[in-house]
Design a protein around this motif. Structure first.
Motif, PDB file in Angstrom:
ATOM      1  N   LYS A  30      31.052  83.289 102.127  1.00 44.55           N
ATOM      2  CA  LYS A  30      31.738  84.613 101.970  1.00 44.55           C
ATOM      3  C   LYS A  30      33.168  84.424 101.499  1.00 44.55           C
ATOM      4  N   ALA A  31      33.869  83.278 101.568  1.00 42.57           N
ATOM      5  CA  ALA A  31      35.304  83.029 101.396  1.00 42.57           C
ATOM      6  C   ALA A  31      35.766  81.720 100.930  1.00 42.57           C
ATOM      7  N   ILE A  32      36.587  81.661 100.152  1.00 48.27           N
ATOM      8  CA  ILE A  32      37.263  80.190  99.910  1.00 48.27           C
ATOM      9  C   ILE A  32      38.676  80.385 100.136  1.00 48.27           C
ATOM     10  N   ALA A  33      39.214  79.302 101.141  1.00 52.12           N
ATOM     11  CA  ALA A  33      40.788  79.168 101.514  1.00 52.12           C
ATOM     12  C   ALA A  33      41.410  78.377 100.956  1.00 52.12           C
ATOM     13  N   THR A  34      42.417  78.463 100.052  1.00 51.66           N
ATOM     14  CA  THR A  34      43.086  77.466  99.269  1.00 51.66           C
ATOM     15  C   THR A  34      44.386  76.956 100.123  1.00 51.66           C
ATOM     16  N   THR A  35      44.595  75.734 100.479  1.00 52.69           N
ATOM     17  CA  THR A  35      45.631  75.467 101.258  1.00 52.69           C
ATOM     18  C   THR A  35      46.740  75.033 100.514  1.00 52.69           C
ATOM     19  N   GLY A  36      47.488  75.986 100.207  1.00 49.94           N
ATOM     20  CA  GLY A  36      48.726  75.509  99.338  1.00 49.94           C
ATOM     21  C   GLY A  36      48.594  76.017  97.786  1.00 49.94           C
ATOM     22  N   GLN A  37      49.811  76.130  97.199  1.00 46.80           N
ATOM     23  CA  GLN A  37      50.087  76.749  95.956  1.00 46.80           C
ATOM     24  C   GLN A  37      48.940  76.194  94.790  1.00 46.80           C
ATOM     25  N   LYS A  38      49.159  74.720  94.673  1.00 48.45           N
ATOM     26  CA  LYS A  38      48.666  74.077  93.576  1.00 48.45           C
ATOM     27  C   LYS A  38      46.906  74.225  93.721  1.00 48.45           C
ATOM     28  N   ALA A  39      46.527  74.143  94.905  1.00 51.20           N
ATOM     29  CA  ALA A  39      45.005  74.530  95.125  1.00 51.20           C
ATOM     30  C   ALA A  39      44.720  75.874  94.513  1.00 51.20           C
ATOM     31  N   ALA A  40      45.543  76.779  95.114  1.00 52.52           N
ATOM     32  CA  ALA A  40      45.401  78.382  94.607  1.00 52.52           C
ATOM     33  C   ALA A  40      45.473  78.434  93.098  1.00 52.52           C
ATOM     34  N   VAL A  90      42.010  87.790  96.738  1.00 51.48           N
ATOM     35  CA  VAL A  90      41.432  88.403  95.658  1.00 51.48           C
ATOM     36  C   VAL A  90      39.901  88.273  95.687  1.00 51.48           C
ATOM     37  N   MET A  91      39.324  89.097  95.313  1.00 53.26           N
ATOM     38  CA  MET A  91      37.903  89.197  95.026  1.00 53.26           C
ATOM     39  C   MET A  91      37.246  88.480  93.743  1.00 53.26           C
ATOM     40  N   TRP A  92      36.387  87.883  93.974  1.00 50.53           N
ATOM     41  CA  TRP A  92      35.589  87.023  92.858  1.00 50.53           C
ATOM     42  C   TRP A  92      34.257  87.493  93.014  1.00 50.53           C
ATOM     43  N   GLY A  93      33.650  88.437  92.524  1.00 47.85           N
ATOM     44  CA  GLY A  93      32.211  88.827  92.979  1.00 47.85           C
ATOM     45  C   GLY A  93      32.448  89.063  94.335  1.00 47.85           C
ATOM     46  N   THR A 141      41.000  84.537  87.886  1.00 46.79           N
ATOM     47  CA  THR A 141      41.350  85.420  88.871  1.00 46.79           C
ATOM     48  C   THR A 141      42.992  85.276  88.984  1.00 46.79           C
ATOM     49  N   SER A 142      43.659  85.975  89.575  1.00 51.32           N
ATOM     50  CA  SER A 142      44.962  85.979  89.924  1.00 51.32           C
ATOM     51  C   SER A 142      45.443  84.942  91.012  1.00 51.32           C
ATOM     52  N   VAL A 143      46.608  84.441  91.210  1.00 49.15           N
ATOM     53  CA  VAL A 143      46.810  83.743  92.386  1.00 49.15           C
ATOM     54  C   VAL A 143      47.388  84.977  93.507  1.00 49.15           C
ATOM     55  N   ILE A 153      32.817  86.943  96.870  1.00 45.10           N
ATOM     56  CA  ILE A 153      33.509  85.876  97.658  1.00 45.10           C
ATOM     57  C   ILE A 153      34.911  86.266  97.608  1.00 45.10           C
ATOM     58  N   ALA A 154      35.634  86.389  98.577  1.00 45.06           N
ATOM     59  CA  ALA A 154      37.229  86.603  98.839  1.00 45.06           C
ATOM     60  C   ALA A 154      37.870  84.940  98.706  1.00 45.06           C
ATOM     61  N   ILE A 155      38.915  85.105  97.677  1.00 39.56           N
ATOM     62  CA  ILE A 155      39.730  83.840  97.592  1.00 39.56           C
ATOM     63  C   ILE A 155      41.105  84.069  98.077  1.00 39.56           C
ATOM     64  N   TRP A 156      41.166  83.248  99.198  1.00 38.95           N
ATOM     65  CA  TRP A 156      42.514  83.428 100.166  1.00 38.95           C
ATOM     66  C   TRP A 156      43.452  82.418  99.845  1.00 38.95           C
ATOM     67  N   ARG A 157      44.548  82.780  99.696  1.00 34.78           N
ATOM     68  CA  ARG A 157      45.780  81.704  99.773  1.00 34.78           C
ATOM     69  C   ARG A 157      46.495  81.372 101.066  1.00 34.78           C
ATOM     70  N   MET A 158      46.288  80.337 101.624  1.00 34.29           N
ATOM     71  CA  MET A 158      47.052  80.020 102.899  1.00 34.29           C
ATOM     72  C   MET A 158      48.142  79.017 102.840  1.00 34.29           C
ATOM     73  N   PRO A 159      49.039  79.041 103.657  1.00 32.21           N
ATOM     74  CA  PRO A 159      49.976  78.145 103.616  1.00 32.21           C
ATOM     75  C   PRO A 159      49.731  76.543 103.391  1.00 32.21           C
ATOM     76  N   SER A 160      50.197  75.869 102.841  1.00 31.45           N
ATOM     77  CA  SER A 160      50.330  74.466 103.126  1.00 31.45           C
ATOM     78  C   SER A 160      50.299  73.937 104.642  1.00 31.45           C
ATOM     79  N   THR A 161      49.604  73.004 104.854  1.00 30.24           N
ATOM     80  CA  THR A 161      49.747  72.290 106.029  1.00 30.24           C
ATOM     81  C   THR A 161      50.433  71.073 106.249  1.00 30.24           C
TER      82      THR A 161
END
Length: 195
Positions: free
Chosen positions: A132-142, A160-163, A151-153, A165-173
């Motif tokens: 259902k979702a992709i979570a990117t952990t940080g700017q470069k991954a996003a 943002v929605m991609w079909g 899609t946009s960052v 699938i929700a693509i989330w941008r999370m803070p770097s850990t």
């Protein structure tokens, strides 16, 4: 806009991703960083292996109510069996956005990673029919995922929605990212508890 290149300066070795994707049978969320740190920074042979990275502390806080619950402080590593148990129970898959990189400065900073070969995202997602979702952990991954999906960052904590699938941008850990662990956990809780 990112550019992906198969060429790298001859003095800089190209590195290939060391691990297969970790995909639970019921995977609904795919967490994607950029690329693992160099092996000398690993405390275990799995995603987010750097002992001073806070990803597994955030997961411990969200699912077990304790940021130290997955931390084996005595051995300066993490409890991998417990980690895999949580990932399996909650349908969380793990992989990174890059299959091959060059470290321009020889460190773990995303800022100095040159992406030679991004992940085969279509092939990866084909293994996760319930995603259902992709979570990117940080700017470069996003940025890599935005380039691959056209899609946009998203802004931090947004998607943002991609079909379907929700693509989330999370803070770097990474601890180099200036945000308290508890605040980062608030962002991650939103996607990790959305079952």
């Amino acid at each position: 806009m990112l550019t992906f290149t198969d060429e790298s300066p001859s003095e800089m070795p190209q590195e290939s991703h060391p691990w297969e994707p970790y995909i639970p049978e019921n995977a609904r969320l795919l967490v994607m960083g950029t690329f693992p740190p160099a092996p000398n920074r690993w405390s275990m042979d799995f995603y987010y292996p750097n002992f001073i990275n806070d990803f597994w502390r955030i997961v411990g806080l969200i699912y077990l109510g304790d940021k130290e619950a997955l931390v084996d402080a005595e051995h300066k590593t993490f409890y991998l069996d417990k980690i895999k148990g949580i990932l399996n129970e909650h349908g969380i898959a793990m992989h990174d956005t890059c299959n091959q990189v060059v470290r321009l400065k020889g460190n773990a900073s995303d800022k100095f990673l040159e992406v030679n070969k991004p992940v085969d995202l279509t092939g990866l997602l084909a293994k996760m029919p319930h995603l259902k979702a992709i979570a990117t952990t940080g700017q470069k991954a996003a940025e890599v995922i935005a380039e691959l999906t056209n899609t946009s960052v998203p802004k931090m904590g947004e998607h943002v929605m991609w079909g379907k699938i929700a693509i989330w941008r999370m803070p770097s850990t990474s601890r180099a990212y200036p945000m308290k662990l508890e605040k980062k956990a608030e962002y991650y809780r939103k996607i990790m508890n959305n079952e």
